[in-house]
Motif scaffolding. Structure first.
Motif, short mmCIF file in Angstrom:
data_model
loop_
_atom_site.label_atom_id
_atom_site.label_comp_id
_atom_site.label_asym_id
_atom_site.label_seq_id
_atom_site.Cartn_x
_atom_site.Cartn_y
_atom_site.Cartn_z
N LEU A 1 44.51 13.63 15.34
CA LEU A 1 45.03 14.80 14.96
C LEU A 1 43.84 15.77 14.33
O LEU A 1 43.45 16.74 14.48
N ILE A 2 43.07 14.90 13.80
CA ILE A 2 42.03 15.54 13.00
C ILE A 2 40.88 16.12 14.00
O ILE A 2 40.37 17.06 14.14
N CYS A 3 40.86 14.93 15.30
CA CYS A 3 39.89 15.56 16.18
C CYS A 3 40.43 16.68 16.94
O CYS A 3 39.63 17.52 17.43
N VAL A 4 41.66 16.78 17.28
CA VAL A 4 42.25 17.91 17.91
C VAL A 4 42.01 19.10 17.26
O VAL A 4 41.66 20.27 17.80
N PHE A 5 42.35 19.06 15.96
CA PHE A 5 42.15 20.32 15.12
C PHE A 5 40.61 20.59 14.91
O PHE A 5 40.43 22.01 15.07
N VAL A 6 39.84 19.71 15.00
CA VAL A 6 38.11 20.05 15.07
C VAL A 6 38.05 20.53 16.31
O VAL A 6 37.26 21.62 16.33
N GLY A 7 38.55 20.08 17.35
CA GLY A 7 38.06 20.40 18.73
C GLY A 7 38.59 21.79 19.32
O GLY A 7 37.76 22.60 19.57
N MET A 8 39.89 22.01 18.78
CA MET A 8 40.48 23.44 19.15
C MET A 8 39.95 24.29 18.12
O MET A 8 39.90 25.36 18.88
N TRP A 9 39.64 24.07 17.16
CA TRP A 9 39.05 25.13 15.95
C TRP A 9 37.69 25.56 16.60
O TRP A 9 37.42 26.75 16.69
N THR A 10 36.89 24.63 17.03
CA THR A 10 35.51 24.88 17.80
C THR A 10 35.49 25.54 18.84
O THR A 10 35.00 26.63 19.36
N TYR A 11 36.62 25.23 19.75
CA TYR A 11 36.83 26.06 21.05
C TYR A 11 37.20 27.31 20.65
O TYR A 11 36.96 28.46 21.72
N ASN A 12 38.22 27.88 19.93
CA ASN A 12 38.74 28.95 19.73
C ASN A 12 37.72 29.91 19.15
O ASN A 12 37.60 30.99 19.38
N LYS A 13 36.60 29.30 18.27
CA LYS A 13 35.60 30.12 17.72
C LYS A 13 34.64 30.44 18.99
O LYS A 13 33.97 31.61 18.57
N LEU A 14 34.46 29.71 19.91
CA LEU A 14 33.38 29.93 20.73
C LEU A 14 33.93 30.45 22.13
O LEU A 14 33.08 30.60 22.87
N LYS A 15 35.18 30.52 22.53
CA LYS A 15 35.46 30.60 23.98
C LYS A 15 35.36 32.02 24.60
O LYS A 15 34.87 32.02 25.54
N ASP A 16 35.29 33.00 23.51
CA ASP A 16 34.91 34.19 23.99
C ASP A 16 33.33 34.46 24.37
O ASP A 16 33.00 35.46 25.18
N ARG A 17 32.71 33.45 24.07
CA ARG A 17 31.16 33.52 24.45
C ARG A 17 30.81 32.55 25.80
O ARG A 17 29.65 32.57 25.96
N PHE A 18 31.70 32.12 26.29
CA PHE A 18 31.79 31.22 27.55
C PHE A 18 30.89 31.97 28.75
O PHE A 18 30.08 31.21 29.20
N ALA A 19 31.31 33.29 28.86
CA ALA A 19 30.91 33.96 29.81
C ALA A 19 29.16 34.11 29.54
O ALA A 19 28.57 34.38 30.68
N GLU A 20 28.94 34.32 28.53
CA GLU A 20 27.44 34.57 28.20
C GLU A 20 26.48 33.65 28.68
O GLU A 20 25.27 33.51 28.96
N VAL A 21 26.97 32.20 28.51
CA VAL A 21 26.22 31.04 28.86
C VAL A 21 26.52 30.10 30.13
O VAL A 21 25.75 29.24 30.45
N LEU A 22 27.55 30.54 30.85
CA LEU A 22 27.85 30.00 32.07
C LEU A 22 27.19 30.51 33.11
O LEU A 22 26.70 31.88 33.23
#
Length: 255
Positions: free
Chosen positions: A234-255
Motif C-alpha cells: 500500500l505504501i508503494c501504491v501511494f508513492v507510485g500514484m502520487w508521483t504519477y499524478n504529479k508528473l502525468k501532465d508533463r508526459f507529452a513534453e518528454v515522449l
C-alpha cells in the motif's frame, strides 16, 4: 477527467490481452517459455547450492520454485512495466486514456504467467509427497492481491521517473539483482546470522516470498508476513500514484 470503473476494467482487459498476444505471436512453445527461465535457474541453483555447497534445506527444488516463480512475476512486472510508457509513446500522444493502466496491465500479464506456473509447483509437491490444501483457494488471491499492489506501485513509480531520467532503468536492474540475493529465495532465513536479520526484515520482498512459500509448502497463511506485505504494498501504491499524478501532465513534453 474521471473514468468509470467499467471503462477502466474493459481498458485493462484490452491492453492486457494485447500484450499477451504480442508476447506469444509466432511463438510455438509460448507457455513453456514462461516456465523455462525459472526452471533452468532452479536447476543451476540446485546444483550450485544443494549438490556443491550442500545447503541444509529440505525439499530444495520445491523450496526454490516456491520462491522463483513469485520472484519472476515481480521482477518481470517491474522491468517491463518500467518501460511501458516509452514503448507506448504513440498511443499516449494520440489517445486520451488513464495512462496508469499500461504498467497495471503488465503486472496482470505477469500474474497470468504466474497462475499458469502453479501446476509446476503441484507436480513437485506430488514428487516430494506433499499435497495442496483448500486454503489455497483463499491464500492465492489474498497473497496475489498484495503482490499486484506492490508490483504496480513500483512499476508506475519507475515508469514515471523513467520518462524524465532514462538512466533509471540501469539502476533498477542492478537493484533487482541485489534484492534477489537479499531475499530468502536460495536459502532459508534460519541460515542468516542474527546480526543481518534486519536486512531481511526491512526488505518487503522477504515477506512476499515467505508468504508464498508458507502457503505452497505448508498450507499455511502466515498473517504476520502477509500483514507486513500489505503494508509495504500500500505504501508503494501511494508513492507510485502520487508521483504519477504529479508528473502525468508533463508526459507529452518528454515522449
Amino acid at each position: 477527467m474521471r473514468y468509470s470503473i467499467g471503462y477502466l476494467f474493459e481498458l485493462v482487459l484490452v491492453i492486457t490481452g494485447k500484450e499477451i498476444k504480442i508476447r506469444y505471436k509466432n511463438n510455438i512453445f509460448g507457455y513453456l517459455w514462461s516456465l523455462a527461465n525459472p526452471l533452468c535457474f532452479a536447476f543451476i541453483y540446485y546444483v550450485a547450492f544443494k549438490v556443491v555447497m550442500k545447503v541444509p534445506v529440505e525439499n530444495y527444488t520445491l523450496f526454490l520454485l516456491c520462491g522463483l516463480f513469485p520472484w519472476q512475476w515481480f521482477s518481470n512486472s517491474l522491468i517491463m512495466g518500467m518501460g511501458g510508457f516509452l514503448s507506448n509513446a504513440q498511443i499516449i500522444k494520440k489517445t486520451a486514456f488513464p495512462r496508469f493502466v499500461i504498467p497495471f496491465s503488465t503486472v496482470l500479464m505477469e500474474c497470468f504467467h504466474f497462475i499458469f506456473a502453479i501446476p509446476v509447483i503441484l507436480i513437485f509437491l506430488h514428487i516430494y509427497g506433499f499435497s495442496p490444501g483448500w486454503i489455497w483457494l483463499a491464500g492465492v488471491p489474498i497473497i496475489g492481491l498484495a503482490q499486484i499492489l506492490l508490483s504496480f506501485g513500483l512499476a508506475i513509480l519507475f515508469a514515471t521517473i523513467n520518462l524524465f531520467f532514462r538512466d533509471i532503468e540501469r539502476f533498477v536492474s542492478l537493484a533487482i539483482m541485489m534484492l534477489f540475493y537479499a531475499t530468502p529465495i536460495l536459502y532459508s532465513v534460519d541460515l542468516v546470522p542474527k546480526e543481518y536479520l534486519w536486512v531481511f526484515n526491512a526488505n518487503p520482498l522477504s515477506s512476499m516470498i515467505l508468504s508464498w512459500r508458507d502457503l505452497f509448502m505448508h498450507n499455511n497463511l502466515n498473517w504476520g508476513y502477509i500483514g507486513s506485505f500489505y503494508i509495504s504494498s500500500l505504501i508503494c501504491v501511494f508513492v507510485g500514484m502520487w508521483t504519477y499524478n504529479k508528473l502525468k501532465d508533463r508526459f507529452a513534453e518528454v515522449l
